[in-house]
Design an enzyme around this catalytic site. Structure first.
Site, PDB file in Angstrom:
ATOM      1  N   THR A  47      63.426  34.280  26.642  1.00  0.00           N
ATOM      2  CA  THR A  47      62.399  35.570  26.071  1.00  0.00           C
ATOM      3  C   THR A  47      61.893  36.142  27.144  1.00  0.00           C
ATOM      4  O   THR A  47      61.637  37.318  27.192  1.00  0.00           O
ATOM      5  CB  THR A  47      61.400  34.828  25.210  1.00  0.00           C
ATOM      6  N   TYR A 135      66.543  21.845  27.079  1.00  0.00           N
ATOM      7  CA  TYR A 135      66.714  23.204  26.288  1.00  0.00           C
ATOM      8  C   TYR A 135      68.074  22.994  25.767  1.00  0.00           C
ATOM      9  O   TYR A 135      68.775  23.175  26.666  1.00  0.00           O
ATOM     10  CB  TYR A 135      66.255  24.241  27.176  1.00  0.00           C
ATOM     11  N   LYS A 163      63.785  21.005  23.174  1.00  0.00           N
ATOM     12  CA  LYS A 163      63.982  22.504  22.447  1.00  0.00           C
ATOM     13  C   LYS A 163      65.112  22.599  21.789  1.00  0.00           C
ATOM     14  O   LYS A 163      66.123  22.570  22.516  1.00  0.00           O
ATOM     15  CB  LYS A 163      63.305  23.451  23.222  1.00  0.00           C
TER      16      LYS A 163
END
Length: 292
Positions: A47, A135, A163
């Site tokens: 992001t 991740y 994540k």
């Protein structure tokens, strides 16, 4: 001990009109997040347009974030690349400047074998004594961390969490079964409550960039036993969540932030402004929840 419990915001990187990083705006956002109960900040992630940031820019962002937040909430540095040596350098730097943890994505584009994936994480694990959040986002990387691979990674002392952004809840359940010592965080805002229901510690959120208090409440209401309230909040904002992924993240979330006056700037190519039709859809969903 968990890196954090609740809402970890994968924060956007604000840019000036000339494309440089806007550190003053970053400070403003960080203070706002602390005031609105964000539980952790993840800097230089997807992001945050981490793939278009130079190494020096990443270091500046990580160092500045650590200094501004000043231990009020944990800071997790996005250090993952498809170059293990580069990831290791960024990890060492993050440790030196006081980050609380590392977010390490699976290598993308060049990808690797199962053994290579393990060695990538092991190299960072062995040389940087900080908690590592693996991740998993195979839609972006072309690589999946299978439950069996996570089990192997869980034997490394610093791999403490994951994540999970594959969207595969069945896989997340297998993570919990095989790796009870690994903290699980939702990587998808439409799955926060389901992840909490299988023992997740919270979420690494895009939505929290614009509704930090709401995402905090979704997680903490669940933790406090108010499951219905948590679910009601998840469902109330579901259509807006979906609109934040109508185009490649972070195009919609930065657009939404600009629409409410946060002035976080544009994007770095190859990301471009949102399509006009999608902009209308995003605005409509923002109006539906009184953001506009």
């Amino acid at each position: 001990m968990s890196l954090f419990i609740g809402s970890g915001v994968a924060i956007v990187t604000p840019f000036k009109e000339n494309g440089d990083i806007n550190l003053d705006k970053l400070e403003e956002l960080l203070i706002w997040h602390i005031q609105n109960n964000t539980d952790a900040i993840i800097i230089c992630g997807t992001t945050g347009e981490g793939s278009t940031l130079t190494d020096n820019e990443k270091k500046e962002l990580i160092k500045t974030t650590v200094e501004i937040v000043n231990k009020k909430i944990p800071i997790i540095a996005g250090v993952g690349t498809n170059n293990t040596k580069k990831s290791l350098e960024l990890s060492k730097f993050s440790k030196e400047v006081g980050a609380d943890g590392l977010l390490v994505i699976t290598p993308y584009y060049n990808k690797t074998s199962k053994n290579g994936l393990f060695e990538h994480f092991k190299t960072i694990n062995d040389q940087v004594d900080l908690p590592i959040m693996a991740y998993n986002v195979p839609s972006r990387t072309g690589m999946n961390i299978s439950p069996e691979m996570l089990f192997e990674l869980s034997k490394l002392k610093n791999i403490t969490s994951i994540k999970e952004a594959s969207g595969n809840l069945s896989q997340a359940i297998l993570y919990r079964k095989l790796c009870p010592n690994i903290d699980l965080y939702s990587g998808n805002d439409d799955q926060i409550v389901p992840f909490m229901s299988i023992g997740g510690k919270g979420t690494v959120t895009v939505l929290g960039n614009i509704l930090p208090r709401i995402v905090h409440d979704i997680t903490h209401e669940y933790i406090n036993g108010n499951v219905k309230k948590s679910l009601d909040l998840q469902l109330k904002y579901l259509n807006f969540i979906n609109s934040l992924f109508i185009e490649t993240n972070p195009i919609p979330i930065k657009t939404a932030l600009n629409l409410i006056g946060k002035n976080v700037g544009n994007f770095r190519l190859p990301l471009v402004e949102i399509d006009p039709n999608n902009l209308d859809k995003l605005k409509n969903e923002m109006k539906n929840i009184n953001l506009l």
